[in-house]
Scaffold this active site. Structure first.
Site, PDB file in Angstrom:
ATOM      1  N   TYR A 243       2.293   6.719 -21.725  1.00  0.00           N
ATOM      2  CA  TYR A 243       3.027   7.776 -22.405  1.00  0.00           C
ATOM      3  C   TYR A 243       4.468   7.831 -21.927  1.00  0.00           C
ATOM      4  O   TYR A 243       4.748   7.651 -20.747  1.00  0.00           O
ATOM      5  CB  TYR A 243       2.457   9.157 -22.065  1.00  0.00           C
ATOM      6  CG  TYR A 243       1.085   9.420 -22.572  1.00  0.00           C
ATOM      7  CD1 TYR A 243       0.798   9.312 -23.914  1.00  0.00           C
ATOM      8  CD2 TYR A 243       0.097   9.808 -21.687  1.00  0.00           C
ATOM      9  CE1 TYR A 243      -0.475   9.586 -24.371  1.00  0.00           C
ATOM     10  CE2 TYR A 243      -1.174  10.089 -22.138  1.00  0.00           C
ATOM     11  CZ  TYR A 243      -1.456   9.977 -23.486  1.00  0.00           C
ATOM     12  OH  TYR A 243      -2.697  10.252 -23.917  1.00  0.00           O
TER      13      TYR A 243
ATOM     14  N   ARG B  46       9.959   9.106 -32.948  1.00  0.00           N
ATOM     15  CA  ARG B  46       9.211   8.310 -31.989  1.00  0.00           C
ATOM     16  C   ARG B  46       8.022   7.710 -32.714  1.00  0.00           C
ATOM     17  O   ARG B  46       7.680   8.121 -33.818  1.00  0.00           O
ATOM     18  CB  ARG B  46       8.743   9.160 -30.816  1.00  0.00           C
ATOM     19  CG  ARG B  46       7.660  10.164 -31.172  1.00  0.00           C
ATOM     20  CD  ARG B  46       7.302  11.035 -29.981  1.00  0.00           C
ATOM     21  NE  ARG B  46       6.476  10.340 -29.012  1.00  0.00           N
ATOM     22  CZ  ARG B  46       5.142  10.435 -28.942  1.00  0.00           C
ATOM     23  NH1 ARG B  46       4.483  11.192 -29.810  1.00  0.00           N
ATOM     24  NH2 ARG B  46       4.457   9.801 -28.030  1.00  0.00           N
TER      25      ARG B  46
END
Lengths: 347, 315
Positions: free
Chosen positions: A37, A223
């Site tokens: 992440y 993103r």
């Protein structure tokens, strides 16, 4: 530019397919051979010509069929589209953003003529023509958010900003990676992200929230996120888990290349003017492993990423059960050669 | 930071201390619309010093033909408002950022009560236009010391739900009286001096209002203070922050790139890590938590200052 729209399905007989051009422009999400992440944000201000990053709201060969699939899902379950009463103004903001962007970016497909608050919208691919009064909901067949998101690919969350947090107070969610708008409606940023493993300890959400709350008008961000889906199904919702969950058990070494899909979300974030809400479109792209591996760099890299992914993430993304078969299949495309940085194909 | 060069098209004194300015796009293009309570940051090239001050928009949020602001001259301030008053004339071009809102209306409220003290009326002028457009119930209370100082009198429409309290005339505003008897689901918004905000919060607390129904915005101007030195670990330099300069302005003058938005201690953008603090940080922001302040490990350079021997930032 003309687009030939596919006639295809995302359920039952699953006739969804990517053309060679759609494979080439697929938003491959891994810029290196491993994944963890991160708040991997960048400005959403265009991108390489023909890529899904080029336009504000990408329209591709799946547009017409995706909208048909949304219609089926909504007919079965109207709660996939909800807007709390205070979010109507944000719905108009979103309608304006999408109509203006599409009409400017795809003039051969969409037209918008505005004379004060008298608007005239034409959507040629879907055969829609609508005259309405901006900010007057009685002049549209449904609420403004529902109206425009029935004509825009991808899911949409519309977030209210208040009390130092973002609130999931409206949305159109029919092509989601196993989350439910009906469950999340009214939750704040930390509440709806509660199921995500590891990221809380890493402080990812604190940083992400601060970033999102500061997104400004005219400066959208984007993103990529990803997961894995068996069969090219848009509606992988908790509500319908009984329909698609068992399909995970149908993957075999023989059919994995055809059945297993990489599912990529192009997420964009937009500050809306009148409401100060944040629009969060989540656009879903699907590609079968066998199509993906036609780009040698992607075949090599996906093998390494999935092989080395922490178990919690494979669990969370829902493909732990098939990981050995997937990794084994992908290994044939990984000759151990180095891969170039970045997400785009080499040639 | 998205910004536009805009032309000053009106300069209108409202009181001896407060002047209204209007900005329009030089080619007549529409400006970005905004929500009630939003502000812009105006850049002022003041003889080699680039000043940036945040001002609430006072014009109609749905009117993109121009932006209005009202500026109170702060003679004890860092100089931005003096620049606006003494240097800016019709026809001048100034850089203005896109609107940002840190004081938005909570549109879930069943009723909105707006309470302004002095120049704190400015964000409420766009809020009440938004409330009018949305046809939501509201009342506005505006307090000023005297009629001659009350710029709001020239900016507020006359309406039964708009109440003016002039303390010199013995009509002092009583927050308790305003809040008592409001229906459940009412939200209150306060903008003005810290004392007014505290008085409203006190009254709301005594009446059992939920914290989520209280909203406030304090004046955003960074306070001047004594000069101090700060060392930047990454840049490897020590700079002096002048008496009439904020730490953020000093960093910018030294060429240090640092993100910012409100420049008033509310948005969190310029938050900076403190590596060493021998002395006391004067935290003037509304962003850091009490724990963060006590730890002296973070600082908001837009409004906060320092007194002591050594301050080292990770910049």
């Amino acid at each position: 530019m003309t687009i030939r729209f596919n006639d295809e399905t995302f359920r039952d007989d699953y006739t969804f397919h990517n053309s060679p051009a759609a494979i080439r422009r697929f938003p491959f999400p891994f810029d290196q051979d491993s994944y963890m992440y991160s708040v991997n944000m960048e400005p959403h201000q265009g991108g390489p010509e023909g890529s899904p990053f080029e336009k504000r709201f990408d329209v591709d060969e799946h547009y017409v069929s995706e909208m048909r699939d949304r219609e089926i899902t909504l007919a079965d379950d109207p709660l996939r589209c909800q807007s709390l009463p205070h979010m109507e103004l944000a719905g108009w903001d979103l309608l304006e953003l999408i109509m203006v962007s599409k009409a400017e970016d795809y003039p051969e497909l969409f037209s918008l003529n505005r004379d004060g608050d008298q608007w005239h919208w034409i959507n040629r691919p879907l055969g829609i023509e609508q005259r309405f009064t901006f900010l007057d909901p009685t002049t549209l067949p449904c609420g403004p958010m529902e109206y425009i998101t029935r004509q825009a690919q991808g899911d949409f969350a519309v977030l209210d900003q208040r009390e130092g947090n973002l609130w999931m107070d409206a949305g159109m969610v029919t092509s989601q990676a196993d989350w439910s708008l009906d469950f999340d409606i009214g939750m704040n940023f930390f509440e709806w992200h509660a199921p995500v493993p590891k990221a809380h300890e890493m402080g990812v959400f604190q940083r992400a929230l601060k970033f999102l709350m500061n997104i400004r008008q005219g400066a959208p961000s984007r993103r990529l996120n990803w997961t894995m889906t068996v069969n090219p199904r848009l509606d992988t919702s908790p509500e319908n888990y009984h329909k698609w969950g068992p399909e995970k058990r149908t993957v075999t070494p023989e059919n994995v290349g055809r059945k297993q899909h990489l599912r990529v979300e192009l997420q964009t974030f937009w500050r809306l003017p009148r409401s100060n809400a944040l629009a969060f479109p989540i656009r879903c792209y699907l590609i079968s492993l066998q199509d993906l591996a036609t780009v040698p760099k992607w075949g090599r890299r996906l093998h390494r990423v999935l092989r080395d992914l922490p178990d919690e993430l494979a669990d969370y993304k829902g493909f732990a059960v098939n990981r050995p078969v997937i990794v084994d299949y992908l290994s044939q495309f990984d000759d151990g050669a180095a891969t170039s940085p970045g997400i785009f194909p080499d040639d | 930071m998205t910004s536009l060069m805009l032309r000053v098209t009106e300069v209108a004194p409202l009181t001896p201390l407060v002047t209204r300015f209007r900005f329009e796009h030089p080619e007549g293009a529409a400006l970005p619309l905004f929500s009630g309570g939003a502000h812009v940051v105006v850049e002022m090239p003041d003889e080699g010093t680039l000043r940036r001050n945040a001002y609430s928009l006072i014009s109609d949020p749905l009117d993109g033909s121009g932006y209005g602001i009202a500026v109170r001259r702060e003679d004890g301030g860092r100089g931005g408002s003096r620049y606006m008053h003494s240097h800016v004339a019709v026809g001048d071009m100034l850089r203005v950022t896109a609107p940002v809102n840190l004081f938005g209306l909570d549109l879930r409220a069943r009723r909105h009560v707006l309470i302004a003290g002095g120049i704190g009326i400015t964000p409420m002028l766009s809020q009440l236009r938004q409330l009018d457009r949305l046809q939501l119930p509201y009342e506005l209370h505006y307090a000023a010391r005297s009629r001659s100082e009350a710029a709001g009198l020239k900016l507020l429409p006359e309406a039964p739900q708009i109440h003016v309290h002039i303390s010199e005339e013995g009509n002092r505003m009583d927050p308790g009286a305003i809040l008592s008897g409001q229906p459940l689901g009412t939200h209150v918004y306060t903008c003005g001096p810290e004392g007014l905000i505290a008085a409203v919060e006190d009254a709301a607390g005594r009446l059992g209002w939920p914290g989520g129904a209280l909203h406030s915005e304090a004046f955003l101007a960074p306070p001047p203070g004594k000069p101090f030195d700060v060392t930047l670990a990454r840049s490897g330099v020590t700079i002096t922050v002048g008496a009439h300069q904020s730490l953020l302005e000093a960093l910018e003058a030294a060429g240090v790139k640092i993100p910012w938005s409100c420049r008033g201690g509310a948005c969190g953008q310029c938050e900076s890590a403190v590596l060493s603090c021998k002395g006391r940080i004067e935290h003037n922001d509304h962003w850091l938590s009490d724990d963060d302040r006590a730890a002296q490990a973070k600082i908001m350079p837009c409004v906060s200052r320092f007194q002591g021997e050594e301050l080292i930032l990770e910049r």
